[in-house]
Enzyme design. Sequence first.
Site, PDB file in Angstrom:
ATOM      1  N   PRO A   2     -68.092 -15.547  -0.051  1.00 52.68           N
ATOM      2  CA  PRO A   2     -68.080 -16.908   0.250  1.00 52.68           C
ATOM      3  C   PRO A   2     -67.193 -17.850  -0.475  1.00 52.68           C
ATOM      4  CG  PRO A   2     -70.356 -16.562  -0.105  1.00 52.68           C
ATOM      5  CD  PRO A   2     -69.263 -15.219  -0.743  1.00 52.68           C
ATOM      6  N   GLU A   3     -66.481 -18.336  -0.223  1.00 52.55           N
ATOM      7  CA  GLU A   3     -65.104 -19.717  -0.208  1.00 52.55           C
ATOM      8  C   GLU A   3     -65.733 -20.500   0.280  1.00 52.55           C
ATOM      9  OE1 GLU A   3     -61.229 -17.744  -0.442  1.00 52.55           O
ATOM     10  OE2 GLU A   3     -61.805 -15.578  -0.565  1.00 52.55           O
TER      11      GLU A   3
END
Length: 279
Positions: A2-3
């Site tokens: 996840p960014e």
Amino acid sequence: MPELPEVETIRSSLAPVLTGRKLERVTIRDPRLTRPEPPEAVAASLEGERVADVRRRGKYLVVVFESGRHLLVHLRMTGNVLHPAPEGHENDPHVRAVVRLDDGSDVVYRDVRRFGTWDALEPGELDEYFASRRLGVEPLARGFTAACLGRSLAGRRAPVKAALLDQKAAAGIGNIYADEALWYARINPLVPAGELDAEEVASLRAGIRKALRLGIRRQGATLRDYRGADGSRGSMQDEFRVYGREGEPCGRCGAPIVKTRVAGRGTWYCPVCQPLRRP
Ligand SMILES: [Zn+2]
């Protein structure tokens, strides 16, 4: 992994669920989540806290308590925060922590690879925590100007993609959004960060914001493990211009996208739109 857009998607669905709620019971099953702090002690310290807000800083979820304390959750590779709790979570070996709220519902933290972290901070410790990690500015905030980005890239010999990944120039960009931002900016990922001229820095800033905003609008990219807090999948993967598209035609010029490695990470770019030697 996840960014910023994926974490922001989780944040925006958790905020209405958690805000105003009290943590009634906290169970942390995996000591890796809180180490070096013992999980029982962290869990006990969180019980009774009431949530004032759920924020995000870079890739961190920041749960703000009315007491002034904070819980920082970093999802790393495969962490998920889920609410409502998925069916059968009691017997899911990948569930590392469960938080029972005072409305009787459960928030479930699931993490297959177990790299995620939970840090409980005392009042006043938040700024120092981020400063000690040299976390850069928020790329969607007003303060993220081309001048600001230019200053943090100046003099750096590392490839621009590596500079984007290390979180110092801007917080929250990872492998996907770095590649996408560089494609929008027409900048080769291997160009030394300090060699970008003012025009290129301005393009890079615009490319970063465009890629991240699109990611948020599409509720993140679901490749393997990432899900929104409500279990929904994002659709940013349908918007990828270069990431994971080796051999496919560039949407701008038709040339086949190529793959290389930068800073040990798979890196995709268009050799025509993003030439290494600039004219
Ligand atoms: Zn192209």
